[in-house]
Design an enzyme around this catalytic site. Structure first.
Site, PDB file in Angstrom:
ATOM      1  N   SER A  49      12.638  -3.146   4.085  1.00 31.32           N
ATOM      2  CA  SER A  49      12.618  -4.482   4.669  1.00 31.32           C
ATOM      3  C   SER A  49      11.229  -4.658   5.278  1.00 31.32           C
ATOM      4  O   SER A  49      10.237  -4.185   4.709  1.00 31.32           O
ATOM      5  CB  SER A  49      13.729  -4.602   5.707  1.00 31.32           C
ATOM      6  OG  SER A  49      13.664  -5.861   6.330  1.00 31.32           O
ATOM      7  N   TYR A  63       9.182 -14.948   1.859  1.00 32.14           N
ATOM      8  CA  TYR A  63       9.086 -13.493   2.078  1.00 32.14           C
ATOM      9  C   TYR A  63       9.937 -13.097   3.285  1.00 32.14           C
ATOM     10  O   TYR A  63      10.745 -12.164   3.208  1.00 32.14           O
ATOM     11  CB  TYR A  63       7.620 -13.107   2.295  1.00 32.14           C
ATOM     12  CG  TYR A  63       7.412 -11.623   2.513  1.00 32.14           C
ATOM     13  CD1 TYR A  63       7.427 -10.737   1.447  1.00 32.14           C
ATOM     14  CD2 TYR A  63       7.211 -11.101   3.794  1.00 32.14           C
ATOM     15  CE1 TYR A  63       7.246  -9.371   1.641  1.00 32.14           C
ATOM     16  CE2 TYR A  63       7.027  -9.751   3.999  1.00 32.14           C
ATOM     17  CZ  TYR A  63       7.043  -8.884   2.925  1.00 32.14           C
ATOM     18  OH  TYR A  63       6.872  -7.532   3.123  1.00 32.14           O
TER      19      TYR A  63
END
Ligand code: NAP
Length: 163
Positions: A49, A63
């Site tokens: 992540s 994003y």
């Protein structure tokens, strides 16, 4: 995969590309692995992540959203798969010097080399950590951003994109 978007050339297809690589790439990988891991009652899955999951950052919403999706997917998988002896590890880097960040035209606080980032990830794996996040100064910064009242954060972020 990152994508810098602006509202005047907003593209849902570009968002789909980001999600395909950052989220669905991971999900298809997990789909392949899970049956074997579950029957063996063992296995480790590491998902990447980002510390950017802390807030919606202007011009990087696709994003950000893909990384926030990853954080929550990994957390829910970790809880569900514990009883099968499968370990899910979440990696949340701050800025790391890679081809992806080479395109960034803004200052990247506490940016580190890919080698250093890899060392931290390996050390975290050896210590059986469930969450590997770094560098600590950026972790602290993201905690402050999260704790900030929404209206204040939005004012500061709007001022930053004008600069
Ligand atoms: N760098 C940072 O500051 C930073 C911070 C937080 C999180 N991350 C995350 O760390 C992970 C690695 O990023 P990185 O910085 O190492 O980026 P990178 O050096 O640009 O590498 C990106 C990787 O994604 C692959 N990729 C890109 N587009 C693809 C596509 N359309 N289909 C299939 N593969 C594709 C690339 O494959 P090829 O080599 O074949 O092109 C490459 O292996 C990413 O999940 C990123 O979001 C990075």
């Amino acid at each position: 995969m990152a994508h810098r978007e602006a509202c005047d050339r907003f593209s849902a297809d570009a968002a789909r590309d980001v999600f395909d690589v950052n989220v669905f790439g991971f999900l298809y990988f997990v789909e392949e692995l899970l049956p074997d891991f579950m029957s063996c009652k063992a296995g480790v899955i590491i998902g990447v992540s980002s510390l950017s999951d802390c807030r919606g950052f202007p011009r990087s919403g696709f994003y950000n959203a893909s990384k926030t999706a990853m954080t929550f997917l990994l957390e829910s998988l970790r809880i569900e798969l514990r009883k099968y002896g499968i370990r899910i590890v979440t990696v949340k880097p701050g800025f790391v010097k890679t081809p992806m960040t080479a395109a960034n035209r803004y200052r990247m606080p506490f940016v580190m080399t890919a080698e250093k980032a890899a060392q931290i990830i390996v050390r975290g794996m050896k210590k059986d950590k469930r969450l590997i996040q770094f560098p600590q100064r950026t972790v602290l910064g993201t905690k402050l951003l999260k704790a900030m009242p929404d209206a204040l954060y939005e004012r500061i972020a709007a001022r930053k994109i004008k600069e």
